[in-house]
Motif scaffolding. Structure first.
Motif, mmCIF file in Angstrom:
data_model
loop_
_atom_site.group_PDB
_atom_site.id
_atom_site.type_symbol
_atom_site.label_atom_id
_atom_site.label_comp_id
_atom_site.label_asym_id
_atom_site.label_seq_id
_atom_site.Cartn_x
_atom_site.Cartn_y
_atom_site.Cartn_z
ATOM 1 N N LYS A 26 18.966 10.860 -40.801
ATOM 2 C CA LYS A 26 19.735 11.708 -39.899
ATOM 3 C C LYS A 26 18.908 11.964 -38.637
ATOM 4 C CE LYS A 26 18.171 15.972 -42.167
ATOM 5 N NZ LYS A 26 18.601 17.245 -42.799
ATOM 6 N N ALA A 27 19.566 12.509 -37.589
ATOM 7 C CA ALA A 27 18.841 12.711 -36.325
ATOM 8 C C ALA A 27 19.543 13.733 -35.453
ATOM 9 C CB ALA A 27 18.713 11.394 -35.570
ATOM 10 N N ILE A 28 18.790 14.290 -34.519
ATOM 11 C CA ILE A 28 19.366 15.055 -33.420
ATOM 12 C C ILE A 28 18.892 14.409 -32.130
ATOM 13 C CG2 ILE A 28 19.476 17.232 -34.688
ATOM 14 C CD1 ILE A 28 16.986 18.143 -33.110
ATOM 15 N N VAL A 29 19.637 14.612 -31.045
ATOM 16 C CA VAL A 29 19.226 14.085 -29.741
ATOM 17 C C VAL A 29 19.152 15.251 -28.766
ATOM 18 C CG1 VAL A 29 21.629 13.441 -29.235
ATOM 19 C CG2 VAL A 29 19.773 12.503 -27.849
ATOM 20 N N LYS A 30 18.089 15.280 -27.964
ATOM 21 C CA LYS A 30 17.865 16.361 -27.008
ATOM 22 C C LYS A 30 17.676 15.789 -25.604
ATOM 23 C CE LYS A 30 14.352 17.994 -29.440
ATOM 24 N NZ LYS A 30 13.238 18.892 -29.861
ATOM 25 N N LEU A 31 18.352 16.420 -24.643
ATOM 26 C CA LEU A 31 18.172 16.094 -23.229
ATOM 27 C C LEU A 31 17.269 17.159 -22.629
ATOM 28 C CD1 LEU A 31 18.800 14.665 -20.528
ATOM 29 C CD2 LEU A 31 20.834 16.130 -20.347
ATOM 30 N N ASN A 32 16.079 16.752 -22.203
ATOM 31 C CA ASN A 32 15.111 17.690 -21.630
ATOM 32 C C ASN A 32 14.917 18.922 -22.517
ATOM 33 O OD1 ASN A 32 14.784 16.008 -19.361
ATOM 34 N ND2 ASN A 32 16.532 16.941 -18.338
ATOM 35 N N TYR B 128 11.987 2.543 -25.621
ATOM 36 C CA TYR B 128 11.947 3.708 -26.496
ATOM 37 C C TYR B 128 10.532 3.901 -27.033
ATOM 38 C CZ TYR B 128 17.037 4.001 -26.432
ATOM 39 O OH TYR B 128 18.347 4.160 -26.034
ATOM 40 N N VAL B 129 9.916 5.049 -26.690
ATOM 41 C CA VAL B 129 8.543 5.331 -27.102
ATOM 42 C C VAL B 129 8.562 6.090 -28.425
ATOM 43 C CG1 VAL B 129 6.380 6.447 -26.472
ATOM 44 C CG2 VAL B 129 7.821 5.425 -24.698
ATOM 45 N N LYS C 33 11.605 8.482 -27.705
ATOM 46 C CA LYS C 33 11.889 9.035 -26.377
ATOM 47 C C LYS C 33 12.275 7.941 -25.380
ATOM 48 C CE LYS C 33 9.129 13.272 -26.648
ATOM 49 N NZ LYS C 33 8.041 14.068 -26.033
ATOM 50 N N LEU C 34 13.343 8.230 -24.628
ATOM 51 C CA LEU C 34 13.826 7.359 -23.560
ATOM 52 C C LEU C 34 13.774 8.154 -22.261
ATOM 53 C CD1 LEU C 34 15.301 4.702 -22.646
ATOM 54 C CD2 LEU C 34 17.449 5.933 -23.091
ATOM 55 N N SER C 35 13.094 7.616 -21.254
ATOM 56 C CA SER C 35 12.951 8.318 -19.975
ATOM 57 C C SER C 35 13.795 7.663 -18.889
ATOM 58 C CB SER C 35 11.484 8.327 -19.532
ATOM 59 O OG SER C 35 10.679 9.002 -20.487
ATOM 60 N N PHE C 36 14.322 8.485 -17.976
ATOM 61 C CA PHE C 36 15.057 7.972 -16.815
ATOM 62 C C PHE C 36 14.833 8.922 -15.647
ATOM 63 C CE2 PHE C 36 17.880 10.675 -19.219
ATOM 64 C CZ PHE C 36 18.626 11.377 -18.302
ATOM 65 N N ASP C 37 15.017 8.412 -14.438
ATOM 66 C CA ASP C 37 14.667 9.166 -13.232
ATOM 67 C C ASP C 37 15.887 9.318 -12.327
ATOM 68 O OD1 ASP C 37 13.508 10.188 -10.872
ATOM 69 O OD2 ASP C 37 11.616 9.173 -11.298
ATOM 70 N N LEU C 38 16.146 10.546 -11.900
ATOM 71 C CA LEU C 38 17.284 10.810 -11.013
ATOM 72 C C LEU C 38 16.844 11.151 -9.586
ATOM 73 C CD1 LEU C 38 19.728 12.867 -13.287
ATOM 74 C CD2 LEU C 38 19.776 10.424 -12.727
ATOM 75 N N THR C 39 15.626 10.749 -9.229
ATOM 76 C CA THR C 39 15.176 10.947 -7.852
ATOM 77 C C THR C 39 16.131 10.226 -6.888
ATOM 78 O OG1 THR C 39 12.862 11.094 -8.533
ATOM 79 C CG2 THR C 39 13.288 10.563 -6.226
ATOM 80 N N GLY C 40 16.584 10.922 -5.866
ATOM 81 C CA GLY C 40 17.536 10.344 -4.920
ATOM 82 C C GLY C 40 18.978 10.539 -5.324
ATOM 83 N N PHE C 41 19.205 11.261 -6.430
ATOM 84 C CA PHE C 41 20.563 11.524 -6.906
ATOM 85 C C PHE C 41 20.765 13.032 -7.069
ATOM 86 C CE2 PHE C 41 19.553 7.266 -8.239
ATOM 87 C CZ PHE C 41 20.724 6.553 -8.031
ATOM 88 N N ASP C 42 22.011 13.445 -7.053
ATOM 89 C CA ASP C 42 22.345 14.851 -7.263
ATOM 90 C C ASP C 42 22.453 15.104 -8.759
ATOM 91 O OD1 ASP C 42 23.371 17.391 -7.407
ATOM 92 O OD2 ASP C 42 25.072 17.025 -6.072
ATOM 93 N N SER D 85 17.528 17.053 -14.663
ATOM 94 C CA SER D 85 16.549 17.389 -13.628
ATOM 95 C C SER D 85 16.670 16.408 -12.477
ATOM 96 C CB SER D 85 15.129 17.341 -14.196
ATOM 97 O OG SER D 85 14.979 18.293 -15.230
ATOM 98 N N SER D 86 16.273 16.836 -11.275
ATOM 99 C CA SER D 86 16.415 15.989 -10.090
ATOM 100 C C SER D 86 15.411 14.837 -10.067
ATOM 101 C CB SER D 86 16.260 16.834 -8.821
ATOM 102 O OG SER D 86 15.013 17.504 -8.827
ATOM 103 N N GLY D 87 14.385 14.898 -10.902
ATOM 104 C CA GLY D 87 13.408 13.808 -10.991
ATOM 105 C C GLY D 87 13.425 13.180 -12.360
ATOM 106 N N ALA D 88 12.293 13.281 -13.080
ATOM 107 C CA ALA D 88 12.162 12.662 -14.398
ATOM 108 C C ALA D 88 12.967 13.429 -15.444
ATOM 109 C CB ALA D 88 10.695 12.613 -14.801
ATOM 110 N N ASN D 89 13.621 12.672 -16.332
ATOM 111 C CA ASN D 89 14.395 13.230 -17.445
ATOM 112 C C ASN D 89 14.014 12.505 -18.731
ATOM 113 O OD1 ASN D 89 16.973 14.984 -16.282
ATOM 114 N ND2 ASN D 89 16.238 13.450 -14.836
ATOM 115 N N THR D 90 14.171 13.194 -19.854
ATOM 116 C CA THR D 90 13.838 12.598 -21.146
ATOM 117 C C THR D 90 14.939 12.852 -22.166
ATOM 118 O OG1 THR D 90 11.461 12.910 -20.795
ATOM 119 C CG2 THR D 90 12.178 12.522 -23.042
ATOM 120 N N LEU D 91 15.339 11.794 -22.843
ATOM 121 C CA LEU D 91 16.189 11.904 -24.026
ATOM 122 C C LEU D 91 15.294 11.671 -25.236
ATOM 123 C CD1 LEU D 91 19.504 10.021 -23.168
ATOM 124 C CD2 LEU D 91 19.313 12.382 -23.967
#
Length: 212
Positions: free
Chosen positions: A119-125, A42-43, A95-104, A148-154
């Motif tokens: 308190k907090a909110i969470v955002k996907l991309n 987590y950055v 921020k937490l990053s994950f990659d969906l390259t090679g996945f649908d 996204s088909s490649g890099a994603n960020t929460l």
């Protein structure tokens, strides 16, 4: 012919079983890190990492939800009880990053729970997928679109309300489930289509045989 049919059936089974994959990179706060260590998943505010907390000391002693082996609170500094934001609300972006390259990406989904001080909110991309309003209980979040088909960020955006003393801040995240379908190799597609075609031919021959 029989061997080819068997291979096609195996390819079809492999294609179907691909739906069981989980999303790599969706990890809980604290994870396997020891208390006092930095959680490098987590950055914080784009340039640093938070620290893993321990039970038994403020603010976990009777305030925040106790840490477990599943997830732990992370804070901006190694001093988990440090007070922040004495005169104005503070904002902390985790921020937490994950990659969906090679996945649908269209098949991706996840659900989880989180808590924050205050308190907090969470955002996907960039799109909000949940909110939390305290540190005494968990709040749900999740998504089944917007990937996204490649890099994603929460991004977990924590707001720490102003208070002149005794004002720590932190984040706690647990993922409950996730799913995504791998994109099959071209050879798998070819075998799948050939197998379906062959089974169709066999079925038609059997139907003609019965009709005769």
């Amino acid at each position: 012919m029989k061997k080819f049919l068997i291979a096609a059936v195996v390819a079809t089974a492999s294609f179907v079983s691909a739906h069981a994959a989980s999303i790599s990179g969706l990890v809980n706060t604290g994870g396997s890190f020891a208390s006092g260590a930095q959680d490098t998943n987590y950055v914080l505010n784009g340039s640093s990492f938070g620290y893993v907390t321990s039970n038994g000391t403020f603010p976990l002693a009777g305030n925040w939800i106790p840490n477990t082996s599943t997830s732990k609170w992370i804070t901006p500094t190694a001093s988990q009880g440090q007070s922040f934001d004495p005169s104005a609300n503070g904002t902390y972006s985790w921020k937490l990053s994950f990659d969906l390259t090679g996945f649908d990406a269209n098949t991706a989904s996840f659900s989880g729970q989180f808590a924050a001080d205050n308190k907090a909110i969470v955002k996907l991309n960039g799109v909000q997928v949940g909110s939390a309003n305290g540190f005494g209980s968990f709040y749900s979040f999740g998504a089944n679109s917007g990937f996204s088909s490649g890099a994603n960020t929460l991004e977990f955006v924590v707001t720490n309300l102003a208070q002149n003393s005794g004002n720590p801040t932190g984040l706690r995240v647990e993922f409950l489930q996730s799913n995504v379908t791998p994109v099959p190799e071209p050879e798998t597609y070819a075998m799948l289509l050939a197998g379906l075609g062959l089974m169709g031919v066999i079925s038609r021959r059997r139907m003609k045989g019965k009709a005769a």
